[in-house]
Design a protein around this motif. Structure first.
Motif, PDB file in Angstrom:
ATOM      1  N   ILE A 133      14.412  -8.334   6.454  1.00  0.00           N
ATOM      2  CA  ILE A 133      12.625  -8.409   6.358  1.00  0.00           C
ATOM      3  C   ILE A 133      11.949  -8.384   7.045  1.00  0.00           C
ATOM      4  O   ILE A 133      10.664  -7.594   7.439  1.00  0.00           O
ATOM      5  CB  ILE A 133      12.341 -10.068   6.391  1.00  0.00           C
ATOM      6  N   GLY A 163       7.820  -5.773  12.563  1.00  0.00           N
ATOM      7  CA  GLY A 163       7.873  -6.296  10.865  1.00  0.00           C
ATOM      8  C   GLY A 163       7.039  -7.912  10.816  1.00  0.00           C
ATOM      9  O   GLY A 163       7.083  -8.132  12.423  1.00  0.00           O
ATOM     10  N   THR A 222       4.220  -8.743   0.854  1.00  0.00           N
ATOM     11  CA  THR A 222       3.477 -10.088   0.971  1.00  0.00           C
ATOM     12  C   THR A 222       3.066 -10.166  -0.403  1.00  0.00           C
ATOM     13  O   THR A 222       1.957  -9.987  -0.943  1.00  0.00           O
ATOM     14  CB  THR A 222       2.630  -9.691   1.899  1.00  0.00           C
ATOM     15  N   GLU A 248      13.338  -5.245  -5.524  1.00  0.00           N
ATOM     16  CA  GLU A 248      12.155  -5.535  -5.165  1.00  0.00           C
ATOM     17  C   GLU A 248      11.109  -4.527  -4.637  1.00  0.00           C
ATOM     18  O   GLU A 248      10.323  -3.635  -4.492  1.00  0.00           O
ATOM     19  CB  GLU A 248      11.493  -6.898  -5.261  1.00  0.00           C
ATOM     20  N   THR A 249      11.216  -4.659  -3.059  1.00  0.00           N
ATOM     21  CA  THR A 249      10.252  -4.532  -2.288  1.00  0.00           C
ATOM     22  C   THR A 249      10.471  -2.983  -2.108  1.00  0.00           C
ATOM     23  O   THR A 249      10.002  -2.325  -0.775  1.00  0.00           O
ATOM     24  CB  THR A 249      10.179  -5.056  -1.168  1.00  0.00           C
ATOM     25  N   LEU A 262      13.095  -2.849   0.470  1.00  0.00           N
ATOM     26  CA  LEU A 262      12.718  -3.003   2.193  1.00  0.00           C
ATOM     27  C   LEU A 262      14.780  -2.786   1.969  1.00  0.00           C
ATOM     28  O   LEU A 262      15.895  -3.659   1.400  1.00  0.00           O
ATOM     29  CB  LEU A 262      12.769  -4.189   2.787  1.00  0.00           C
ATOM     30  N   LEU A 310       7.399   2.637   3.298  1.00  0.00           N
ATOM     31  CA  LEU A 310       8.082   2.957   3.249  1.00  0.00           C
ATOM     32  C   LEU A 310       8.950   2.298   4.486  1.00  0.00           C
ATOM     33  O   LEU A 310       8.078   3.074   5.464  1.00  0.00           O
ATOM     34  CB  LEU A 310       8.743   3.615   2.472  1.00  0.00           C
ATOM     35  N   ALA A 324       3.758   3.943 -10.035  1.00  0.00           N
ATOM     36  CA  ALA A 324       3.886   4.563  -9.798  1.00  0.00           C
ATOM     37  C   ALA A 324       5.114   4.916  -8.747  1.00  0.00           C
ATOM     38  O   ALA A 324       4.437   4.860  -7.420  1.00  0.00           O
ATOM     39  CB  ALA A 324       2.120   5.403  -9.342  1.00  0.00           C
ATOM     40  N   PHE A 344      13.650 -19.802   2.581  1.00  0.00           N
ATOM     41  CA  PHE A 344      14.256 -19.231   4.092  1.00  0.00           C
ATOM     42  C   PHE A 344      15.918 -19.184   4.399  1.00  0.00           C
ATOM     43  O   PHE A 344      16.487 -19.871   5.041  1.00  0.00           O
ATOM     44  CB  PHE A 344      13.513 -18.159   4.746  1.00  0.00           C
ATOM     45  N   ILE A 394       1.532   5.679   0.342  1.00  0.00           N
ATOM     46  CA  ILE A 394       2.686   5.529  -0.670  1.00  0.00           C
ATOM     47  C   ILE A 394       3.213   4.360  -0.335  1.00  0.00           C
ATOM     48  O   ILE A 394       3.694   3.971   0.847  1.00  0.00           O
ATOM     49  CB  ILE A 394       4.391   6.385  -0.632  1.00  0.00           C
ATOM     50  N   GLY A 395       3.164   3.005  -0.892  1.00  0.00           N
ATOM     51  CA  GLY A 395       3.633   1.964  -1.212  1.00  0.00           C
ATOM     52  C   GLY A 395       2.222   1.380  -1.002  1.00  0.00           C
ATOM     53  O   GLY A 395       1.099   1.122   0.018  1.00  0.00           O
ATOM     54  N   ALA A 396       1.651  -0.152  -1.970  1.00  0.00           N
ATOM     55  CA  ALA A 396       1.046  -1.219  -1.596  1.00  0.00           C
ATOM     56  C   ALA A 396       1.527  -2.354  -0.618  1.00  0.00           C
ATOM     57  O   ALA A 396       1.220  -3.926  -0.971  1.00  0.00           O
ATOM     58  CB  ALA A 396       0.324  -1.756  -2.672  1.00  0.00           C
ATOM     59  N   GLY A 432       1.546  -5.820  -2.981  1.00  0.00           N
ATOM     60  CA  GLY A 432       1.822  -6.374  -1.927  1.00  0.00           C
ATOM     61  C   GLY A 432       3.413  -6.477  -0.984  1.00  0.00           C
ATOM     62  O   GLY A 432       3.655  -6.805   0.437  1.00  0.00           O
ATOM     63  N   TYR A 466       6.790 -16.228   3.667  1.00  0.00           N
ATOM     64  CA  TYR A 466       5.922 -17.845   2.984  1.00  0.00           C
ATOM     65  C   TYR A 466       4.711 -18.210   3.355  1.00  0.00           C
ATOM     66  O   TYR A 466       4.574 -18.634   3.853  1.00  0.00           O
ATOM     67  CB  TYR A 466       7.064 -18.402   2.705  1.00  0.00           C
TER      68      TYR A 466
HETATM   69  C1  FAD Z   1      12.222 -12.284   2.219  1.00  0.00           C
HETATM   70  C2  FAD Z   1      11.407 -12.403   3.082  1.00  0.00           C
HETATM   71  C3  FAD Z   1      10.902 -13.383   3.777  1.00  0.00           C
HETATM   72  C4  FAD Z   1       9.645 -13.511   4.912  1.00  0.00           C
HETATM   73  N1  FAD Z   1       8.721 -14.147   5.850  1.00  0.00           N
HETATM   74  C5  FAD Z   1       7.762 -13.542   6.535  1.00  0.00           C
HETATM   75  C6  FAD Z   1       6.982 -14.595   6.217  1.00  0.00           C
HETATM   76  O1  FAD Z   1       6.803 -16.407   6.429  1.00  0.00           O
HETATM   77  N2  FAD Z   1       6.189 -14.530   7.508  1.00  0.00           N
HETATM   78  C7  FAD Z   1       5.847 -12.822   7.958  1.00  0.00           C
HETATM   79  O2  FAD Z   1       5.359 -12.722   8.700  1.00  0.00           O
HETATM   80  N3  FAD Z   1       6.661 -11.886   7.857  1.00  0.00           N
HETATM   81  C8  FAD Z   1       7.825 -12.510   6.558  1.00  0.00           C
HETATM   82  N4  FAD Z   1       9.014 -11.846   6.133  1.00  0.00           N
HETATM   83  C9  FAD Z   1       8.042  -9.904   6.571  1.00  0.00           C
HETATM   84  C10 FAD Z   1       6.766  -9.507   6.092  1.00  0.00           C
HETATM   85  O3  FAD Z   1       6.782  -9.532   5.088  1.00  0.00           O
HETATM   86  C11 FAD Z   1       7.264  -8.096   5.912  1.00  0.00           C
HETATM   87  O4  FAD Z   1       7.492  -7.546   7.244  1.00  0.00           O
HETATM   88  C12 FAD Z   1       6.140  -6.897   5.461  1.00  0.00           C
HETATM   89  O5  FAD Z   1       5.737  -7.932   4.375  1.00  0.00           O
HETATM   90  C13 FAD Z   1       6.672  -5.494   5.555  1.00  0.00           C
HETATM   91  O6  FAD Z   1       4.946  -5.428   5.131  1.00  0.00           O
HETATM   92  P1  FAD Z   1       5.060  -3.604   5.099  1.00  0.00           P
HETATM   93  O7  FAD Z   1       3.136  -3.448   4.162  1.00  0.00           O
HETATM   94  O8  FAD Z   1       5.369  -3.656   6.459  1.00  0.00           O
HETATM   95  O9  FAD Z   1       6.296  -3.104   3.754  1.00  0.00           O
HETATM   96  P2  FAD Z   1       6.455  -3.660   2.319  1.00  0.00           P
HETATM   97  O10 FAD Z   1       5.756  -5.081   1.964  1.00  0.00           O
HETATM   98  O11 FAD Z   1       7.671  -3.209   2.356  1.00  0.00           O
HETATM   99  O12 FAD Z   1       6.050  -2.551   1.326  1.00  0.00           O
HETATM  100  C14 FAD Z   1       6.372  -1.180   1.272  1.00  0.00           C
HETATM  101  C15 FAD Z   1       5.651  -1.110  -0.311  1.00  0.00           C
HETATM  102  O13 FAD Z   1       6.318   0.466  -0.564  1.00  0.00           O
HETATM  103  C16 FAD Z   1       6.666   0.288  -1.677  1.00  0.00           C
HETATM  104  N5  FAD Z   1       7.672   1.338  -2.369  1.00  0.00           N
HETATM  105  C17 FAD Z   1       9.313   1.144  -2.035  1.00  0.00           C
HETATM  106  N6  FAD Z   1       9.403   2.447  -2.285  1.00  0.00           N
HETATM  107  C18 FAD Z   1       8.592   3.259  -2.729  1.00  0.00           C
HETATM  108  C19 FAD Z   1       7.960   4.561  -3.691  1.00  0.00           C
HETATM  109  N7  FAD Z   1       9.157   5.078  -3.381  1.00  0.00           N
HETATM  110  N8  FAD Z   1       6.894   4.575  -4.142  1.00  0.00           N
HETATM  111  C20 FAD Z   1       5.744   3.959  -3.990  1.00  0.00           C
HETATM  112  N9  FAD Z   1       5.581   2.714  -2.753  1.00  0.00           N
HETATM  113  C21 FAD Z   1       7.105   2.334  -2.980  1.00  0.00           C
HETATM  114  C22 FAD Z   1       7.457  -1.187  -2.810  1.00  0.00           C
HETATM  115  O14 FAD Z   1       7.166  -1.920  -3.063  1.00  0.00           O
HETATM  116  C23 FAD Z   1       5.922  -1.948  -1.359  1.00  0.00           C
HETATM  117  O15 FAD Z   1       5.224  -2.816  -1.723  1.00  0.00           O
HETATM  118  C24 FAD Z   1       9.234 -11.743   5.118  1.00  0.00           C
HETATM  119  C25 FAD Z   1       9.889 -10.543   4.462  1.00  0.00           C
HETATM  120  C26 FAD Z   1      10.838 -11.528   3.825  1.00  0.00           C
HETATM  121  C27 FAD Z   1      11.917 -10.106   3.015  1.00  0.00           C
END
Ligand code: FAD
Lengths: 537, 398
Positions: free
Chosen positions: A466, A506, A42, A458-459, A461, A296, A264, A405, A9-11, A39, A58
């Protein structure tokens, strides 16, 4: 009806990495993503015509090269270019230039304090000691210190062993390091205000803590422990934006036969007989699977898409208390040309890296004070980069993409966010930049202003945090996300967690997703496709 | 303070215009932030300038610190392991200093400048450590690396060349002596010191007088009297190994830069026990060194020569042909004057004793084809090269 071996769940990049290793092991995998694109944090998208915005993360450093290699991401289109330069502007027209060539960097530190130039050698070596220690644990499942299982005992022993590979005085230092504030830590090395301010920035990014809050020294390490091609601590730009990382992993996943469905949104994880059985989408559609993995954050997973009746009370309580306060904002800006920074000489390489506008620890702490009162910082800490100086794919030739940022920005501005407040937050940030770049405002073609509230929307989170949860000792290693649940397995059978809420936390690292895949494959008795740590010695 | 020009990544010493003009191959390396010649002409010609005539090396980038104030000698006593209470004005001595764990931070030389205090020359950047060590003492420590220009003039004709250049007062100058003299109206400090193991001098001037000093020395050649050649870092590397001098960072990791716990080294492990004096007042690292001294030594940096004609670059060392691995080579050269392979190597000692036999497995290539040989090695207790002319006072003319 079709049933999958695994549904992720979650890309986000971790969900994708997790799915890719499962698919590589021969599992039939489906990733379901609520957004119409992949993403998570990301991501890069064309939000202004002709411009690619990486509107969350970024810069890249933490992403594990082992994963890059194992998924062959180079051939799937990923390229990470090390960035150079960097600067902290002073209010008096001077600056500290963080030159990428060591010789001139040293002279530049010496310009502010001869002593600091030499102290930087001690600082770098000490930080490297802690980096080395922690890097070895990124691609490993944290041991459960309270468990009597052989594997846990062995892993814990290995943790202790590398800990005791430090000398006695290093052990004392390391324990202090984990509990100190970045300000106090840096003051043991440096005396110049601007040097202190420059090096402390990485310690507050993304945290609900200030430079004088205990625990921020670790956050510095979290930002320094990555590497590009062995250069520990250096950061780079993914060509095409951070979204290229997610796209490359997705492409690898698909090459192993995995599937991705966007648009989805998952409503609930189906549980029967204390076993996860699949997911129910918001549309009502049900998809079954042997294994369900959540990308998530811990709060959204347990309080959002799981039914409380399926969960132990402990997990609900832990999820409710999980620290995941948002504290960061982001501006993404399309510029009609390269902005001037009159303090810098024309052609200076310093614009190629991170640009900051806060020159003292005191200003950093005051920026934090505002956040505690639910206000955005009146004098914000800004990490500004202009990746289009390297990357031709981000903006039309001669024009620029600017990623800003911002620390700090509250989850709820006093009385809640309104459009006017959001604009006012954006204006505060742009004013901060314009103080050092008089033509900046004139060049603006388009701005996207994001408070934690837009980031969360959007994400997903929670609170816009972050890291999918604060990086404090109580939420790291075997405590992440909760004690007893740090090994990626959820509270019901066949349910797993693979997001940044799990160890090692993170950032665009890919390690949580990969580690979770290893545990899943182990439980399923499948061949382990996840890579081992390259090792440092 | 004035901002840097970002185009000038490496600094240029005041001698640079002359060095650049004489550099025939333009091969430079950074050394302590300065653009420094690796080679001017050919390695062989520069090496033999040092050993058979007169060489000039720009040593301005060497880290220099001035230590003054009532507690200066107390401070230095506390800093270094050697007893320096008998160091007289106008004398120089070799020292090392350690951290609290008795691990070497750096080595260098102390110059007693009389009323002007002391100059400490160091290989690595030490200001931070010096200031930490000065806590509670009435002493002023200033880095003067960029405020003092320095040339090292070395070789059998170095005395004659300097005399012909118009520098007086060298006749009676003994090794490790300092003399303050004049040349065409500017001050020159000369010390009979060097890093070559041969007759030689180091000359210290105000950067504004640097070019005049250079021109006076090279004028001797222009006048057709003696050959004088500039030398780069590569030739220096050869002669310093012949002379048995160690280089922190190349032969061992300094304690401050060592990341892994077992990567730093004590003076005993570096063969520098002779500069550790337990009878002097307390110095940093003493307690740890006393403890270490009571135990059998675990390993030693040694001067090693190997048979044959293939220098053991990067080789592992064994206790017999195809035996147990017991060490590694740090740096190695072929010595043209001794026709021998010389190296700095680290060797494990067992129960405090050096191995009875040491063998090197040496990889070498001829026309891109790699081969391997085993050669027997021998530890040398003395410098490989230490000619009588090095210490003769008055010095010989050539
Ligand atoms: C503003 C910002 C700046 C950042 N800058 C940096 C940086 O420069 N360098 C760095 O290394 N890290 C940075 N980070 C941190 C990093 O981006 C995150 O920690 C990391 O991308 C998280 O990845 P993840 O796959 O764990 O989770 P997420 O990327 O949070 O993925 C979760 C996914 O689940 C999806 N989702 C949520 N709910 C549901 C649902 N109910 N059903 C289906 N899908 C769902 C979301 O849409 C999302 O695609 C930044 C984060 C933010 C917000």
């Amino acid at each position: 009806m079709k049933s999958y071996d695994a549904i992720v769940i979650g890309a986000g990049h971790n969900g994708l990495a997790n799915a890719a290793f499962l698919a590589k092991a021969g599992l039939d995998v489906l990733v379901v993503e609520k957004n119409d694109y992949i993403g998570g944090a990301t991501v890069s998208r064309e939000l202004h015509e002709g411009w690619q915005y990486s509107n969350c993360s970024y810069v890249c450093s933490l992403f594990r090269p082992e994963i890059y290699q194992a998924l062959d991401l180079g051939r799937h289109g990923l390229e990470v270019v090390p960035l150079q330069g960097g600067v902290t502007f002073k209010q008096n027209g001077d600056y500290y230039g963080n030159y990428h060539q060591p010789a001139i960097r040293r002279r530049e530190i010496a310009r502010h304090s001869k002593r600091d130039a030499d102290a930087a050698i001690r600082f770098d070596a000490d930080l490297m000691k802690w980096c080395r220690l922690i890097r070895g644990f990124l691609l490993r499942t944290p041991p459960d210190p309270a468990s009597f299982k052989i594997r846990d005992a062995m892993e814990f022993a290995s943790l202790l062993k590398s800990f005791y590979s430090l000398s006695e005085s290093q052990i004392y230092e390391f324990i202090r390091f984990f509990t100190m504030s970045i300000a106090e830590y840096l003051e043991e090395y440096f005396e110049s205000d601007v040097i202190l301010a420059h090096f402390s920035g990485g310690s507050i990014i993304g945290t609900g803590l200030g430079v004088y809050s205990p625990g921020t020294a670790y956050v510095l390490l979290h930002h320094a422990m990555g590497d590009i091609d062995g250069n520990v601590g250096s950061w780079g730009f993914a060509r095409g934006g951070m979204g290229s990382i997610a796209k490359a992993i997705a492409s690898a996943l698909q090459s192993y036969g995995g599937n991705i469905r966007t648009g989805a949104e998952v409503q609930e994880i189906k549980v029967r007989g204390r076993k996860a059985r699949g997911v129910v989408l918001k549309s009502g559609e049900e998809i079954s699977a042997r294994v369900v993995v959540s990308n998530l954050d811990a709060k959204r997973t347990f309080l959002g898409i799981m039914n409380p009746k399926d969960l132990p009370e402990y997990v609900i309580r832990r999820a409710e208390n999980f620290k995941i306060r948002g504290s960061s904002g982001k501006l993404n800006i399309a510029l009609d040309g390269m902005p001037d920074f009159p303090a810098l000489e024309k052609g200076s390489p310093l614009t190629l890296g991170h640009m900051h506008f806060t020159d003292t620890l005191e200003r950093l702490e005051r920026a934090y004070d505002d956040w505690k009162d639910d206000r955005w910082s009146a004098d914000p800490y800004v990490d500004l980069v202009i990746p289009s100086q390297y990357d031709p794919t981000l903006a039309p030739a001669g024009k620029h993409m600017v990623s800003v940022f911002v620390q700090y920005c509250p989850v709820e501005a006093e009385g809640g966010w309104t459009e006017e407040k959001r604009e006012a937050f954006g204006a505060t940030v742009i004013d901060q930049i314009a103080n050092y770049s008089p033509n900046f405002k004139d060049l603006i073609l388009h701005v996207e202003i994001r408070t934690p509230s837009e980031i969360e929307a959007e994400t997903g989170l929670t609170g816009g945090n972050i890291f999918q949860g604060e990086l404090t000792l109580d939420q790291l290693m075997f405590n992440r996300p909760f004690p007893g649940y740090a090994q990626y397995r959820g509270p019901v059978k066949n349910m797993y967690m693979c997001g940044s809420s799990t160890h090692p936390g993170g950032g665009v690292m890919g390690a949580p997703g990969t580690n979770a895949a290893r545990e899943i494959l182990r439980d399923l008795g499948k061949v382990n496709t996840t890579p081992e740590d390259f090792g440092d010695d | 303070m004035e901002k840097h020009d970002f185009r000038e990544v490496l600094q240029r010493s005041p001698f640079f215009p002359r060095a650049d003009a004489l550099s025939q191959v333009k091969v430079w390396s950074p050394w302590n932030g300065y653009q420094t010649a690796r080679i001017y002409d050919t390695l062989a010609s520069e090496y033999f300038a040092i050993r058979s005539s007169c060489s000039v090396f720009d040593m301005t980038p060497m880290g220099k610190y001035r230590i003054t104030g009532p507690d200066a000698i107390r401070f230095l006593t506390r800093l270094v392991t050697r007893d320096i209470s008998k160091l007289k004005p106008g004398r120089v001595t070799y020292v090392v200093w350690c951290n609290d764990e008795g691990q070497v931070l750096d080595d260098g030389t102390i110059f007693h400048l009389g009323d002007d205090g002391y100059r400490l020359c160091a290989q690595h950047n030490q200001l931070d450590w010096l200031l930490i060590s000065a806590l509670g003492m009435d002493v002023t420590i200033e880095e003067e690396t960029h405020e003092v220009a320095a040339l090292s003039v070395q070789g059998p004709t170095s005395y004659s060349v300097l005399e012909a250049a118009g520098i007086d007062g060298l006749q009676e100058l003994k090794p490790f002596d300092i003399v303050n003299t004049f040349l065409d109206g500017f001050d020159v400090m000369v010390s009979r010191t060097g890093f070559t193991g041969d007759l030689g001098y180091e000359l210290w001037v105000d950067p504004n007088d640097a070019l005049a000093l250079w021109d006076a020395i090279f004028g001797v050649k222009a006048r057709g009297l003696y050959d004088v050649r500039p030398i780069g870092l590569e030739a220096l590397e050869m002669v310093r190994i012949e002379a048995g001098f160690i280089v922190p960072g190349d032969d061992f990791n300094t304690a401050e830069t060592a990341v892994r716990a077992d990567r730093s080294r004590s003076p005993f492990e570096l063969g520098l026990g002779w500069v550790v004096n337990f009878d002097k007042p307390y110095f940093t690292g003493k307690r740890a060194l006393l403890e270490e001294h009571a135990r059998p030594i675990k390993r030693r940096l040694v001067k090693l020569s190997t048979e044959g004609n293939k220098p053991p670059h990067d080789s592992f060392l064994y206790d017999g042909k195809n035996g147990q691995r017991i060490g590694t080579i740090k740096t190695a050269i072929w010595s043209p004057i001794l026709k021998s392979n010389l190296a700095m190597a680290e060797v494990e000692y067992i129960k405090g004793k050096r191995p009875a036999e040491i063998w090197a497995q040496i990889y070498y290539q001829k026309e891109l084809e790699w081969k391997v040989v085993w050669e027997r090695c021998e530890i040398s207790g003395k410098p490989f090269w230490n000619p009588p002319r090095r210490n003769a006072t008055p010095p010989e003319p050539f």
